[in-house]
Design an enzyme around this catalytic site. Structure first.
Site, mmCIF file in Angstrom:
data_model
loop_
_atom_site.group_PDB
_atom_site.id
_atom_site.type_symbol
_atom_site.label_atom_id
_atom_site.label_comp_id
_atom_site.label_asym_id
_atom_site.label_seq_id
_atom_site.Cartn_x
_atom_site.Cartn_y
_atom_site.Cartn_z
ATOM 1 N N ASN A 180 -7.562 -25.918 24.054
ATOM 2 C CA ASN A 180 -7.291 -26.069 25.448
ATOM 3 C C ASN A 180 -6.169 -26.330 25.659
ATOM 4 O O ASN A 180 -5.328 -26.176 26.441
ATOM 5 C CB ASN A 180 -8.030 -25.483 26.474
ATOM 6 C CG ASN A 180 -9.251 -23.860 26.232
ATOM 7 O OD1 ASN A 180 -8.502 -23.366 25.455
ATOM 8 N ND2 ASN A 180 -9.980 -23.775 26.562
ATOM 9 N N HIS A 209 -18.323 -26.231 22.594
ATOM 10 C CA HIS A 209 -17.313 -25.031 23.014
ATOM 11 C C HIS A 209 -17.246 -24.055 22.556
ATOM 12 O O HIS A 209 -16.303 -24.285 21.587
ATOM 13 C CB HIS A 209 -15.732 -26.031 23.528
ATOM 14 C CG HIS A 209 -15.170 -25.272 24.334
ATOM 15 N ND1 HIS A 209 -13.637 -25.163 23.945
ATOM 16 C CD2 HIS A 209 -14.928 -23.778 24.726
ATOM 17 C CE1 HIS A 209 -13.497 -24.471 24.616
ATOM 18 N NE2 HIS A 209 -14.352 -23.135 25.286
ATOM 19 N N SER A 252 -15.014 -25.626 28.773
ATOM 20 C CA SER A 252 -13.947 -25.699 27.913
ATOM 21 C C SER A 252 -13.154 -26.934 27.917
ATOM 22 O O SER A 252 -11.922 -26.643 28.046
ATOM 23 C CB SER A 252 -13.025 -24.746 28.335
ATOM 24 O OG SER A 252 -13.700 -24.039 29.834
ATOM 25 N N GLU A 294 -15.915 -25.815 18.859
ATOM 26 C CA GLU A 294 -15.366 -26.962 19.180
ATOM 27 C C GLU A 294 -17.046 -28.047 19.315
ATOM 28 O O GLU A 294 -17.637 -27.814 20.594
ATOM 29 C CB GLU A 294 -14.143 -27.078 20.499
ATOM 30 C CG GLU A 294 -13.289 -27.311 19.727
ATOM 31 C CD GLU A 294 -12.396 -26.691 21.103
ATOM 32 O OE1 GLU A 294 -10.957 -27.287 20.740
ATOM 33 O OE2 GLU A 294 -12.472 -26.412 21.824
#
Ligand code: 3H9
Length: 696
Positions: free
Chosen positions: A476, A426, A405, A438
């Site tokens: 993130n 991801h 991540s 992702e």
């Protein structure tokens, strides 16, 4: 006549065939064609009219691309009324999806026949609207108020069998829509069947509309359209048909002017555009017939579950036979959930767990798979070791993907002998439920490897978004910024509960602190520790959250985090220790707490989100603002009716947002540095959406 509506005479029947691919949307030419077609049939001496769609579907609704432009006559309600008012028998033959205006056209015809797989629905609420072409007036007359409210407010599609049972359609028949429609129209003519106008049916019995309105408003969590739908149906009970239609039109127009409509339509088109990358045009993905997953924890098991449900056999690698068996149990548990929801039956469950899934602790079992997703502990050393083993056993051309991540995918790729085959995929937890993927494209990733990442996403039913390599990729990375903005507000006087409430009221499914409790507060704790050595001394860092975790409060899994879960998993009861820790920290730093209004909380939180979103786009980590929007809609519970953070910013006004950031910078000019792209857009008087259009 326009060529989007074909005209043909078969005996006594005039046939109007919609020819407006891809979905026979009811744009201006189609509407005109229908009105002209009906008039021509009447002038032509025909006794009946058949309306059907060529291609994959009956009309899938109004042409959404025309929304926001000045509407051109004939308007869709007038088209519907012209169809129904015809003295000829008008029959519609349905296949594919008769949605929105398409269903409204069908309801205006006198008889409806459908193929068994046909579906119907009024999905306008998904666009922030209500049906605006008589649907809310005809449907309740046909099937009663309660069922009509359900269909109008949920936007759900119904299958032919349900439609027949409810009396929305008159018959189901197998065959091509033209043929079944012609046969039915002929039969009606021979039986001297009467013209049957739904608008002339008696007004339906009323219900407690105020209660239904309130309940629907609450359920919509801020989305207005479904509640407006209740009011429109109410008009069908209380007003003569023509006045009811006018009321529906007024409500429809009111919604058309809202930001919610803009946000929802932005989401509709962006969802379809996000995986269409110019660079992937004409690039064939590599074969994708089986996959491997390394690590059978929550994430790995979720990825394996998603793959199995999509029909991909999975080799699941764990460190020991016992761990492999535990991973299998975890996957079986997920699949049992799919059985419970009726998605698969018990026999399919057995096949997936016993045949399609191969649990193993031997990497050699990966020798034939086309793609491997690594989902092991987030540590570069551990990842490199895994990729070394994969490099040794996987066949040439197999794709090696990391579910990291935040770690550097370039560095992982460089540790193998085949960096062109390495990519980041991801997933978001639980991976068999969450829609976002992702696709992290590293420096050396081959283009057909990227195409295969998107192909996998499509097969798994995910919304795939291309991301570049950086700490946290798109989602993130932005999250860490707005979480920091929230932490700063806490130091300065807001409570986590004020912030959660403000954001739930804004439309988020959950506030950030309740989300933290759900995913585990130790995750943020570890991230903070990891970033600590590289931290700029000017950064304001709070310590209360670390102390909370060090005291063993890691969120739901320990029964206590920001909230106390001793009475269940709902984040409603604050953990008293949280405010004690926060107040102690404020006292220690000599901060006099100030009050933050809900509006101010939202503005600061969103300013941090959008500013970092602008950096992510400016640096090319996301190719377009809409990519950021889709990440937040599908991975972070952002309210769909606001379109995503970048669309929200466009609607609020970028100049205003920049002014906010500059005013916050007066107190903390380290954190609140305006993104260059934001400043540039404001200077040029442009929007994020202009960048989306530039990239289209
Ligand atoms: C309405 O009817 C209001 C009325 O009550 C009142 C009016 C006064 N218009 O989804 P796909 C495009 S509101 C324009 O990939 P699928 C779509 O963008 C409308 N374009 O295919 C895509 O373009 P591209 C109520 C539309 O097979 C291409 O068609 N109706 C429209 O997976 C293929 O679409 C709806 O909300 C449209 N209405 O799914 C239905 N619909 O290739 C919305 C699609 O350039 N549509 N496009 O990316 C859908 O739900 C799905 O498209 C459908 C097909 C199920 C039909």
């Amino acid at each position: 006549m326009t060529d989007v509506i074909g005209y043909e005479r078969i005996g006594d029947i005039a046939v109007l065939a919609a020819q407006n691919p891809p979905v026979n949307a009811l744009g201006h030419a189609v509407r005109q064609g229908l009105v002209d077609g009906i008039a021509r049939a009447e002038a032509d001496g025909a006794k009946a009219v058949l309306i059907y769609g060529e291609g994959t579907t009956f009309f899938a609704g109004a042409d959404i691309r025309e929304f926001g432009q000045t509407p051109k006559e004939p308007h869709l309600p007038d088209v519907c009324n012209a169809i129904e008012a015809s003295p000829l028998i008008v029959v519609s033959a349905l296949h594919g999806t008769a949605l929105g205006g398409g269903m409204e056209i069908a309801l205006s015809t006198h008889y409806r026949i459908a193929v068994p797989k046909a579906r119907m629905g009024l999905p306008e609420v998904n666009l922030g609207l209500i049906p605006g072409a008589t649907g809310t007036q005809r449907l309740p007359r046909l099937i009663g108020v309660e069922k009509a409210i359900d269909i109008v407010t949920s936007g759900r599609q119904l299958g032919a069998k349900d439609l027949l049972d409810m009396g929305v359609i008159d018959r189901i028949a197998d065959g091509a829509p033209r043929e079944i429609g012609l046969a039915y129209a002929q039969e009606l003519l021979e039986a001297n069947a009467p013209r049957r106008a739904v608008s002339e049916m008696p007004a339906p019995a009323p219900i407690d509309f105020d209660a239904a309105y309130e309940a629907t408003l609450k359920k919509g969590r801020g989305l207005l359209a479904p509640a407006y739908g209740v009011r429109a149906v109410q008009a069908a009970c209380e007003l003569p048909f023509a006045e009811g239609v006018a009321r529906e039109r007024a409500l429809f127009r009111e919604l058309m002017e809202t930001d919610q409509r803009q946000g929802m339509i932005h989401a509709f088109f962006s969802e379809r555009q996000v995986s269409k990358l110019p660079e992937l045009k004409g690039v064939d993905p590599r074969p994708l017939n089986s996959i491997g997953v390394i690590g059978g924890g929550t994430m790995g098991a979720g990825i394996a579950t998603a793959a199995l449900l999509a029909g991909l056999p999975v080799v699941m690698i764990e460190m020991t036979p016992e761990a492999a068996a535990a991973a299998k149990d975890r996957i079986a548990g997920n699949l049992q959930g799919a059985v419970k929801r009726g998605r698969i039956d018990q026999a399919k469950f057995e096949t997936l767990t016993e045949k399609a899934l191969t649990p193993s602790n031997d990497y050699a079992d990966l020798k034939d798979v086309d793609l491997v997703v690594e989902a092991v502990f987030e540590d570069m050393g551990v990842k490199k070791e895994v990729f070394g083993k994969l490099d040794a056993v996987c066949k040439p051309g197999a794709i090696l993907a990391s579910n990291t991540s935040y770690l550097d995918v370039d560095e992982i790729a460089a540790s193998t002998s085949r960096p062109a085959d390495v990519i980041g995929l991801h997933f978001f937890s639980p991976a068999h439920v969450m829609k976002l993927l992702e696709v992290v494209v590293a420096d050396k990733t081959a283009i057909d490897v990227t195409a295969t990442g998107f192909e996998l996403g499509k097969r798994l039913g995910k919304v795939s978004v291309r991301a570049g390599v950086c700490d946290g990729f798109i989602g993130n990375r932005i999250l860490s910024k707005y979480r920091t903005a929230a932490d700063h507000m806490i130091l300065d006087g807001a409570s986590p509960y004020d912030i959660d409430k403000a954001l739930v009221d804004f439309g988020f499914a959950m506030g950030p602190f309740a989300v933290g409790d759900l995913s585990g507060l130790d995750i943020g704790y570890m991230t903070r520790k990891r970033l600590a050595p590289h931290r700029d001394p000017r950064e304001r860092v709070s310590t209360y959250a670390d102390k909370l975790v060090e005291d063993g409060h890691k969120g739901q899994k320990t029964g206590m985090g920001y909230y106390d879960y001793s009475a269940g998993n709902r984040a409603t009861v604050p953990n008293p220790q949280v405010m004690e820790l926060i107040e102690a920290e404020r006292a220690e730093r000599g901060i006099t707490p100030k009050t933050f209004s809900e509006d101010e909380i939202v503005r600061r939180y969103m300013a941090a989100m959008v500013n970092e979103g602008a950096r992510v786009v400016g640096e090319g980590i996301a190719k377009r603002p809409l990519d950021v929007d889709m990440v937040f809609l599908f991975g972070y519970g952002f309210p769909r009716y606001r379109g995503g953070p970048m669309k929200w910013a466009d609607m609020v006004g970028l100049a205003e947002l920049l002014a906010d950031i500059k005013s916050y910078a007066k107190d903390d000019d380290f954190f609140w540095q305006p993104a260059p792209l934001l400043e540039q857009l404001v200077a040029e008087g442009r929007t994020f959406d202009d960048l989306n259009k530039d990239a289209a």
